[in-house]
Design a protein around this motif. Structure first.
Motif, PDB file in Angstrom:
ATOM      1  N   MET A   1       0.770  -1.337  -0.055  1.00  0.00           N
ATOM      2  CA  MET A   1       0.031  -0.016  -0.230  1.00  0.00           C
ATOM      3  C   MET A   1       0.954   1.146  -0.024  1.00  0.00           C
ATOM      4  SD  MET A   1      -2.848   1.449   2.796  1.00  0.00           S
ATOM      5  CE  MET A   1      -3.621  -0.232   2.771  1.00  0.00           C
ATOM      6  N   LEU A   2       0.368   2.402  -0.638  1.00  0.00           N
ATOM      7  CA  LEU A   2       1.405   3.514  -0.709  1.00  0.00           C
ATOM      8  C   LEU A   2       0.439   4.586  -0.049  1.00  0.00           C
ATOM      9  CD1 LEU A   2       3.712   4.819  -2.361  1.00  0.00           C
ATOM     10  CD2 LEU A   2       1.600   5.338  -4.112  1.00  0.00           C
ATOM     11  N   ALA A   3       1.239   5.378   0.672  1.00  0.00           N
ATOM     12  CA  ALA A   3       0.552   6.598   1.416  1.00  0.00           C
ATOM     13  C   ALA A   3       1.040   7.716   0.837  1.00  0.00           C
ATOM     14  CB  ALA A   3       1.163   6.650   2.728  1.00  0.00           C
ATOM     15  N   VAL A   4      -0.002   8.831   0.817  1.00  0.00           N
ATOM     16  CA  VAL A   4       0.161   9.874   0.041  1.00  0.00           C
ATOM     17  C   VAL A   4       0.067  10.883   1.196  1.00  0.00           C
ATOM     18  CG1 VAL A   4      -0.781  11.746  -1.577  1.00  0.00           C
ATOM     19  CG2 VAL A   4      -1.082   9.323  -1.884  1.00  0.00           C
ATOM     20  N   VAL A   5       1.177  11.769   1.162  1.00  0.00           N
ATOM     21  CA  VAL A   5       1.644  13.022   1.803  1.00  0.00           C
ATOM     22  C   VAL A   5       1.568  14.178   1.087  1.00  0.00           C
ATOM     23  CG1 VAL A   5       3.517  14.105   3.437  1.00  0.00           C
ATOM     24  CG2 VAL A   5       3.240  11.646   3.567  1.00  0.00           C
ATOM     25  N   THR A   6       1.034  15.450   1.661  1.00  0.00           N
ATOM     26  CA  THR A   6       1.181  16.689   1.009  1.00  0.00           C
ATOM     27  C   THR A   6       1.223  17.659   2.289  1.00  0.00           C
ATOM     28  OG1 THR A   6      -0.238  18.142  -0.752  1.00  0.00           O
ATOM     29  CG2 THR A   6      -1.463  16.948   1.059  1.00  0.00           C
ATOM     30  N   ASP A   7       1.180  18.842   1.824  1.00  0.00           N
ATOM     31  CA  ASP A   7       1.442  19.893   2.841  1.00  0.00           C
ATOM     32  C   ASP A   7       0.202  20.809   2.943  1.00  0.00           C
ATOM     33  OD1 ASP A   7       1.564  22.557   1.081  1.00  0.00           O
ATOM     34  OD2 ASP A   7       3.311  20.937   0.331  1.00  0.00           O
ATOM     35  N   SER A   8       0.085  21.714   4.083  1.00  0.00           N
ATOM     36  CA  SER A   8      -1.218  22.232   4.495  1.00  0.00           C
ATOM     37  C   SER A   8      -1.392  23.366   3.482  1.00  0.00           C
ATOM     38  CB  SER A   8      -0.953  22.880   5.766  1.00  0.00           C
ATOM     39  OG  SER A   8       0.143  23.739   5.769  1.00  0.00           O
ATOM     40  N   THR A   9      -0.568  23.570   2.352  1.00  0.00           N
ATOM     41  CA  THR A   9      -0.993  24.700   1.228  1.00  0.00           C
ATOM     42  C   THR A   9      -2.159  24.186   0.558  1.00  0.00           C
ATOM     43  OG1 THR A   9       0.661  24.046  -0.315  1.00  0.00           O
ATOM     44  CG2 THR A   9       1.217  25.781   1.548  1.00  0.00           C
ATOM     45  N   CYS A  10      -2.369  22.844   0.613  1.00  0.00           N
ATOM     46  CA  CYS A  10      -3.213  22.136  -0.263  1.00  0.00           C
ATOM     47  C   CYS A  10      -4.812  22.618   0.204  1.00  0.00           C
ATOM     48  CB  CYS A  10      -3.454  20.695  -0.065  1.00  0.00           C
ATOM     49  SG  CYS A  10      -4.141  20.047   1.474  1.00  0.00           S
ATOM     50  N   ASP A  11      -4.965  23.397   1.374  1.00  0.00           N
ATOM     51  CA  ASP A  11      -6.187  24.038   1.872  1.00  0.00           C
ATOM     52  C   ASP A  11      -7.151  22.957   2.237  1.00  0.00           C
ATOM     53  OD1 ASP A  11      -4.948  26.508   2.090  1.00  0.00           O
ATOM     54  OD2 ASP A  11      -5.745  27.174  -0.003  1.00  0.00           O
ATOM     55  N   LEU A  20     -10.018  11.563   3.467  1.00  0.00           N
ATOM     56  CA  LEU A  20      -9.883  11.401   2.270  1.00  0.00           C
ATOM     57  C   LEU A  20      -8.378  10.407   2.095  1.00  0.00           C
ATOM     58  CD1 LEU A  20     -10.581  14.789   0.629  1.00  0.00           C
ATOM     59  CD2 LEU A  20     -12.099  12.608   0.409  1.00  0.00           C
ATOM     60  N   GLY A  21      -7.975  10.101   3.344  1.00  0.00           N
ATOM     61  CA  GLY A  21      -6.702   9.306   3.207  1.00  0.00           C
ATOM     62  C   GLY A  21      -5.465   9.940   2.733  1.00  0.00           C
ATOM     63  N   LEU A  22      -5.283  11.216   3.225  1.00  0.00           N
ATOM     64  CA  LEU A  22      -4.262  12.045   2.901  1.00  0.00           C
ATOM     65  C   LEU A  22      -3.411  12.474   4.069  1.00  0.00           C
ATOM     66  CD1 LEU A  22      -5.442  14.603   0.438  1.00  0.00           C
ATOM     67  CD2 LEU A  22      -4.378  12.481  -0.055  1.00  0.00           C
ATOM     68  N   HIS A  23      -2.167  12.398   4.091  1.00  0.00           N
ATOM     69  CA  HIS A  23      -1.351  12.810   5.415  1.00  0.00           C
ATOM     70  C   HIS A  23      -0.666  14.122   5.254  1.00  0.00           C
ATOM     71  CE1 HIS A  23      -1.754   8.638   6.834  1.00  0.00           C
ATOM     72  NE2 HIS A  23      -1.504   8.327   5.412  1.00  0.00           N
ATOM     73  N   VAL A  24      -1.205  15.025   5.852  1.00  0.00           N
ATOM     74  CA  VAL A  24      -0.785  16.495   5.602  1.00  0.00           C
ATOM     75  C   VAL A  24       0.278  16.807   6.720  1.00  0.00           C
ATOM     76  CG1 VAL A  24      -1.660  18.864   5.410  1.00  0.00           C
ATOM     77  CG2 VAL A  24      -3.195  16.785   4.685  1.00  0.00           C
ATOM     78  N   VAL A  25       1.488  17.397   6.209  1.00  0.00           N
ATOM     79  CA  VAL A  25       2.441  18.046   7.239  1.00  0.00           C
ATOM     80  C   VAL A  25       2.163  19.728   6.800  1.00  0.00           C
ATOM     81  CG1 VAL A  25       4.901  18.242   7.382  1.00  0.00           C
ATOM     82  CG2 VAL A  25       4.128  16.301   6.528  1.00  0.00           C
ATOM     83  N   GLY A  80       5.308   2.260   0.554  1.00  0.00           N
ATOM     84  CA  GLY A  80       6.116   3.282   0.184  1.00  0.00           C
ATOM     85  C   GLY A  80       5.276   4.703   0.312  1.00  0.00           C
ATOM     86  N   VAL A  81       5.807   5.706   0.063  1.00  0.00           N
ATOM     87  CA  VAL A  81       5.191   7.028   0.241  1.00  0.00           C
ATOM     88  C   VAL A  81       5.417   7.969  -0.911  1.00  0.00           C
ATOM     89  CG1 VAL A  81       5.424   9.207   1.644  1.00  0.00           C
ATOM     90  CG2 VAL A  81       5.646   6.896   2.769  1.00  0.00           C
ATOM     91  N   LEU A  82       4.360   8.591  -1.582  1.00  0.00           N
ATOM     92  CA  LEU A  82       4.399   9.637  -2.576  1.00  0.00           C
ATOM     93  C   LEU A  82       4.264  10.845  -1.647  1.00  0.00           C
ATOM     94  CD1 LEU A  82       4.419  10.617  -5.487  1.00  0.00           C
ATOM     95  CD2 LEU A  82       2.007  10.040  -5.653  1.00  0.00           C
ATOM     96  N   SER A  83       5.059  11.705  -1.819  1.00  0.00           N
ATOM     97  CA  SER A  83       4.945  13.011  -0.973  1.00  0.00           C
ATOM     98  C   SER A  83       4.990  14.183  -2.186  1.00  0.00           C
ATOM     99  CB  SER A  83       6.144  13.054  -0.263  1.00  0.00           C
ATOM    100  OG  SER A  83       6.084  14.021   0.922  1.00  0.00           O
ATOM    101  N   LEU A  84       3.832  14.953  -2.140  1.00  0.00           N
ATOM    102  CA  LEU A  84       3.413  15.855  -3.184  1.00  0.00           C
ATOM    103  C   LEU A  84       3.359  17.227  -2.579  1.00  0.00           C
ATOM    104  CD1 LEU A  84       2.814  15.908  -6.293  1.00  0.00           C
ATOM    105  CD2 LEU A  84       0.386  15.469  -5.251  1.00  0.00           C
TER     106      LEU A  84
END
Length: 131
Positions: A1-11, A20-25, A80-84
């Protein structure tokens, strides 16, 4: 399984992102001499209110250590992690994410992408990656 990370500018509000299954930094918001975590210590409405009243607001990228914590947690339960992240033209956030992946020696399991976006287009890209 792949985790998706983004940052708080995604609003996306934190509870929405989790649903939604996203991890936000979170990035840092500098307001009134204090450094606050975006969407955690302060929400966008409070930032806008401060600006409307003439206050100055700045931002700082999420630090490498924040990414290292999130990546360690996710690599324990994901393949793994996809960090966008926000465009590198606007922030050093993606660079800090890359440094964290290198520091953990997990470059083969963590893929960091500079999205070229901010705000809702970043959220759309993260959601597309999650699908």
């Amino acid at each position: 399984m792949l985790a998706v990370v983004t940052d708080s500018t995604c609003d996306l509000a934190p509870q929405t992102a989790r649903h939604l299954g996203l991890h936000v930094v979170p990035l840092r918001v500098v307001l009134g001499g204090r450094t606050l975590l975006d969407w955690q210590d302060i929400d966008p409405d409070a930032v806008y209110d401060h600006q409307r009243s003439g206050g100055q607001v700045g931002t700082e990228p999420a630090p490498q250590a924040a990414f290292e914590r999130v990546y360690r947690e996710l690599l324990a339960t994901h393949d793994g992690v996809l960090s966008l992240h926000i465009s590198g033209h606007l922030s050093a956030t993606a660079a800090h994410a890359r440094q964290a992946a290198q520091a953990l020696g997990a470059g083969d399991r963590i893929h960091v992408l500079d999205s070229g976006f901010a705000s809702l287009p970043l959220a759309d890209a993260a959601l597309a990656a999650r699908e």
